[in-house]
Design an enzyme around this catalytic site. Sequence first.
Site, PDB file in Angstrom:
ATOM      1  N   VAL A  11       0.822  -1.209   0.000  1.00  0.00           N
ATOM      2  CA  VAL A  11       0.000   0.000   0.000  1.00  0.00           C
ATOM      3  C   VAL A  11       0.859   1.263   0.000  1.00  0.00           C
ATOM      4  O   VAL A  11       0.624   2.190  -0.778  1.00  0.00           O
ATOM      5  CB  VAL A  11      -0.968  -0.017   1.212  1.00  0.00           C
ATOM      6  CG1 VAL A  11      -1.568   1.356   1.460  1.00  0.00           C
ATOM      7  CG2 VAL A  11      -2.069  -1.025   0.957  1.00  0.00           C
ATOM      8  N   ASP A  30      10.818   3.334   5.250  1.00  0.00           N
ATOM      9  CA  ASP A  30      10.581   1.989   5.784  1.00  0.00           C
ATOM     10  C   ASP A  30      11.723   1.612   6.703  1.00  0.00           C
ATOM     11  O   ASP A  30      12.849   2.079   6.540  1.00  0.00           O
ATOM     12  CB  ASP A  30      10.444   0.959   4.654  1.00  0.00           C
ATOM     13  CG  ASP A  30       9.604  -0.237   5.084  1.00  0.00           C
ATOM     14  OD1 ASP A  30       8.436  -0.343   4.638  1.00  0.00           O
ATOM     15  OD2 ASP A  30      10.099  -1.062   5.889  1.00  0.00           O
ATOM     16  N   LYS A 211     -14.092   1.015   5.885  1.00  0.00           N
ATOM     17  CA  LYS A 211     -13.130   0.061   5.303  1.00  0.00           C
ATOM     18  C   LYS A 211     -13.463  -1.382   5.703  1.00  0.00           C
ATOM     19  O   LYS A 211     -13.481  -2.291   4.867  1.00  0.00           O
ATOM     20  CB  LYS A 211     -11.708   0.438   5.758  1.00  0.00           C
ATOM     21  CG  LYS A 211     -10.632  -0.529   5.352  1.00  0.00           C
ATOM     22  CD  LYS A 211     -10.464  -0.637   3.843  1.00  0.00           C
ATOM     23  CE  LYS A 211      -9.555  -1.791   3.485  1.00  0.00           C
ATOM     24  NZ  LYS A 211      -9.431  -2.007   2.057  1.00  0.00           N
ATOM     25  N   CYS A 267      -5.873  -9.082   3.152  1.00  0.00           N
ATOM     26  CA  CYS A 267      -6.902  -8.220   3.780  1.00  0.00           C
ATOM     27  C   CYS A 267      -8.126  -8.961   4.299  1.00  0.00           C
ATOM     28  O   CYS A 267      -8.429  -8.882   5.485  1.00  0.00           O
ATOM     29  CB  CYS A 267      -7.336  -7.148   2.786  1.00  0.00           C
ATOM     30  SG  CYS A 267      -6.028  -5.983   2.415  1.00  0.00           S
ATOM     31  N   ARG A 335       0.114 -14.014   1.369  1.00  0.00           N
ATOM     32  CA  ARG A 335      -0.494 -13.948   2.699  1.00  0.00           C
ATOM     33  C   ARG A 335      -1.895 -14.575   2.694  1.00  0.00           C
ATOM     34  O   ARG A 335      -2.734 -14.215   1.900  1.00  0.00           O
ATOM     35  CB  ARG A 335      -0.539 -12.491   3.185  1.00  0.00           C
ATOM     36  CG  ARG A 335       0.831 -11.996   3.596  1.00  0.00           C
ATOM     37  CD  ARG A 335       0.799 -10.540   4.013  1.00  0.00           C
ATOM     38  NE  ARG A 335       0.733  -9.633   2.872  1.00  0.00           N
ATOM     39  CZ  ARG A 335       0.771  -8.303   2.977  1.00  0.00           C
ATOM     40  NH1 ARG A 335       0.839  -7.747   4.161  1.00  0.00           N
ATOM     41  NH2 ARG A 335       0.742  -7.540   1.903  1.00  0.00           N
TER      42      ARG A 335
END
Length: 439
Positions: A11, A30, A211, A267, A335
């Site tokens: 993202v 990061d 969301k 997600c 994932r």
Amino acid sequence: MRVAMIGTGYVGLVSGACFSDFGHSVICVDKDKDKINRLQNGEIPIYEPGLNELVEENVKADRLSFTTDLAAAVPNADAIFIAVGTPSRRGDGFADLSYVYAAAEEIAGLLQDYTIIVTKSTVPVGTGAEVEEIITRERPEFKAGVDFSVASNPEFLREGAAIEDFKRPDRVVAGVEDEKAHDVMRELYRPLFINETPMVITNRVTSELIKYAANAFLATKITFINEMADLCEKVGANVQEVAKGIGLDGRIGGKFLHAGPGYGGSCFPKDTLALVRTAQLHKAPTRIVEAVVEINERRKKAMADRIKNAAGGNLKGKTVAVLGLTFKPNTDDMRDSPSLDIIPALIKDGAEIRGHDPAGMDEARKHFKDTIQYCDGPYHALEGADLAVIITEWDAYRALDLDRLKELLSEPIIVDLRNIYTPDFMAEKGFKYYSIGRP
Ligand SMILES: NC(=O)c1ccc[n+]([C@@H]2O[C@H](COP(=O)([O-])OP(=O)(O)OC[C@H]3O[C@@H](n4cnc5c(N)ncnc54)[C@H](O)[C@@H]3O)[C@@H](O)[C@H]2O)c1
């Protein structure tokens, strides 16, 4: 505007690159030194179509850069996005907010002039308020809404189509608590106004909930059609036609009505579970989503039995060619991929696995280690295999040379968990073909 993106994953990197392409000046931060090194050397650490070019162009134009040094990014930024991971917390399924809170603390110490801190990570209701509290605690001299604001701006991009989704979204959702934040959010997304992108500006908790509600609804749609597929198999109906028949109804819509092995990915599994836990905590249980979570978990596991049955009920000594390891096509993301449930169950039943994925091989190695054989292409995976299983619907598997397949397999058995071939055609070609929810 000057934007700092904290967290440069799927993202953060896509959002950072797209914001810079809008004309903003973006620094992506990061903690992962290797990731930042690679980015600084022009290498994209994830597989996402079009991202390479987008990053290259914007780096060249001096609008996009990468660093591990938060202090180089925060003090000059007008807007700081938190785009770190929010995985499931081990044991209870709540969203693990430790990365978000750690980022908030680090940011707080570096703030100078008015800055807006925006959670782009998927975070449960109340997280924005908690971030605001962290900053006020660290910087008692700062007043929320005056010296800083905390806003919510959930991201709806789909991996594999992330750039298109970011640049031409169905809507932008922003949750703000003050005028200043409202104005900055509008300014950040102003480049989308020429496309007349709807902007839903609401308060912070509503934005946070939108969301989860969106992901839970989509996961419910998938689970609904999966259950219809099971029923179709019992009564001789065709789930693809059921999906078409209901999907053409404008109130329902045809998207997310593809029966398959159960949803996976970075997600839906964690977000549905987190919503269930939040709702339980607030004593407003989401019974539908609870059922969705349970049914989906069971479904992924049941896929291995389906494959075993197709192989005649016994996998001992059999070799299974698995095509597709990632949770969906056009990403390298593994994932919560259904393959992570299916493959270990097949191995437990005695099967040897020869796996292939067009983009996910490196990620797959991290998960399966030396428990499977990694093959260079679909035909290589099929060499010496007893049956083939399609787990992910990559385009590269949609038009396989079926005569060659038949020659390579010891028995012409294909289990297609994504319905990318048709039963009639496969029967004509002489395959024993098993798919989802079709006679
Ligand atoms: N992947 C998707 O398709 C998607 C879509 C919409 C929303 N989301 C949400 O966006 C968030 C991020 O997801 P992702 O898939 O990009 O995760 P990711 O794991 O790919 O990336 C997160 C990055 O944050 C970095 N990070 C962690 N703490 C940090 C810190 N304090 N400072 C700097 N960097 C730090 C990590 O090193 C990692 O590179 C999650 O909340 C996710 O639910 C993801």
